[in-house]
Design an enzyme around this catalytic site. Sequence first.
Site, mmCIF file in Angstrom:
data_model
loop_
_atom_site.group_PDB
_atom_site.id
_atom_site.type_symbol
_atom_site.label_atom_id
_atom_site.label_comp_id
_atom_site.label_asym_id
_atom_site.label_seq_id
_atom_site.Cartn_x
_atom_site.Cartn_y
_atom_site.Cartn_z
ATOM 1 N N ASN A 136 -11.475 -21.384 -56.228
ATOM 2 C CA ASN A 136 -10.724 -22.127 -55.218
ATOM 3 C C ASN A 136 -9.412 -21.408 -54.934
ATOM 4 O O ASN A 136 -8.772 -20.847 -55.835
ATOM 5 C CB ASN A 136 -10.517 -23.595 -55.618
ATOM 6 C CG ASN A 136 -9.877 -23.791 -56.979
ATOM 7 O OD1 ASN A 136 -9.990 -22.948 -57.859
ATOM 8 N ND2 ASN A 136 -9.196 -24.894 -57.150
ATOM 9 N N GLU B 219 -5.931 -22.217 -53.050
ATOM 10 C CA GLU B 219 -5.124 -23.267 -52.417
ATOM 11 C C GLU B 219 -4.043 -22.656 -51.534
ATOM 12 O O GLU B 219 -3.837 -21.435 -51.520
ATOM 13 C CB GLU B 219 -4.513 -24.162 -53.508
ATOM 14 C CG GLU B 219 -5.609 -24.845 -54.324
ATOM 15 C CD GLU B 219 -5.098 -25.881 -55.299
ATOM 16 O OE1 GLU B 219 -3.894 -25.899 -55.610
ATOM 17 O OE2 GLU B 219 -5.948 -26.681 -55.760
ATOM 18 N N GLU C 129 -16.885 -22.937 -54.230
ATOM 19 C CA GLU C 129 -18.255 -22.766 -53.732
ATOM 20 C C GLU C 129 -18.250 -22.061 -52.380
ATOM 21 O O GLU C 129 -19.021 -21.130 -52.139
ATOM 22 C CB GLU C 129 -18.959 -24.120 -53.567
ATOM 23 C CG GLU C 129 -19.112 -24.905 -54.842
ATOM 24 C CD GLU C 129 -17.937 -25.842 -55.116
ATOM 25 O OE1 GLU C 129 -16.781 -25.423 -54.897
ATOM 26 O OE2 GLU C 129 -18.181 -26.965 -55.554
ATOM 27 N N CYS D 124 -18.078 -30.723 -53.890
ATOM 28 C CA CYS D 124 -17.569 -31.732 -52.947
ATOM 29 C C CYS D 124 -18.522 -31.852 -51.761
ATOM 30 O O CYS D 124 -19.418 -31.020 -51.561
ATOM 31 C CB CYS D 124 -16.151 -31.368 -52.485
ATOM 32 S SG CYS D 124 -16.102 -30.116 -51.188
HETATM 33 N N1 THU Z 1 -12.451 -27.870 -55.433
HETATM 34 C C1 THU Z 1 -13.388 -26.886 -55.470
HETATM 35 O O1 THU Z 1 -13.069 -25.700 -55.555
HETATM 36 N N2 THU Z 1 -14.692 -27.238 -55.376
HETATM 37 C C2 THU Z 1 -15.138 -28.524 -55.283
HETATM 38 O O2 THU Z 1 -16.331 -28.759 -55.101
HETATM 39 C C3 THU Z 1 -14.187 -29.618 -55.419
HETATM 40 C C4 THU Z 1 -12.758 -29.260 -55.277
HETATM 41 C C5 THU Z 1 -11.033 -27.491 -55.543
HETATM 42 C C6 THU Z 1 -10.234 -27.686 -54.294
HETATM 43 C C7 THU Z 1 -8.837 -27.835 -54.844
HETATM 44 O O3 THU Z 1 -8.274 -26.537 -54.988
HETATM 45 C C8 THU Z 1 -9.030 -28.423 -56.224
HETATM 46 O O4 THU Z 1 -10.409 -28.264 -56.525
HETATM 47 C C9 THU Z 1 -8.658 -29.889 -56.315
HETATM 48 O O5 THU Z 1 -9.262 -30.608 -55.316
#
Ligand code: THU
Length: 130
Positions: free
Chosen positions: A44, A46, A57, A88
């Site tokens: 991830n 941000e 993903e 998610c």
């Molecule tokens: N996040 C993911 O990388 N994948 C998911 O399926 C759920 C959420 C990340 C996004 C964000 O950086 C952190 O988790 C908290 O939401």
Amino acid sequence: MNIDYKTLMDKAKEASQNSYSPFSRFAVGAAVLTSTGKIFLGCNVENSSFGLTNCAERTAIFKAVSEGERELVAVAIYSPNSDSCYPCGACRQVLYEFQGDEQEIEVITENLGNLEIKKLSYFLPNGFRI
Ligand code: THU
């Protein structure tokens, strides 16, 4: 295709180490396996403008697609900050877009140290397609 679930999960763990998540402090890693046997990793990423955050993903999926790999057969997802980390809703739909006609994508997660393997349709029944 014979899928080495543990190797894929190990790769997702490796990918989570590159997570850029200073805002949520929730690291996620993903590893996608394509129909040609290649593995793409993602974490991830941000952003200060929170809505621009990209999930692990989708990072991995977009890397695969941008390298010409459009048929995914499995994805492993891992967070060191959670007992179990499931994809998610947005990522479920993006996975669905790149599911081949031959086989369903297998989704590998880890729940309290145990591997869980499910088909994408468990997470997203009747996904949307044009
Ligand atoms: N996040 C993911 O990388 N994948 C998911 O399926 C759920 C959420 C990340 C996004 C964000 O950086 C952190 O988790 C908290 O939401």
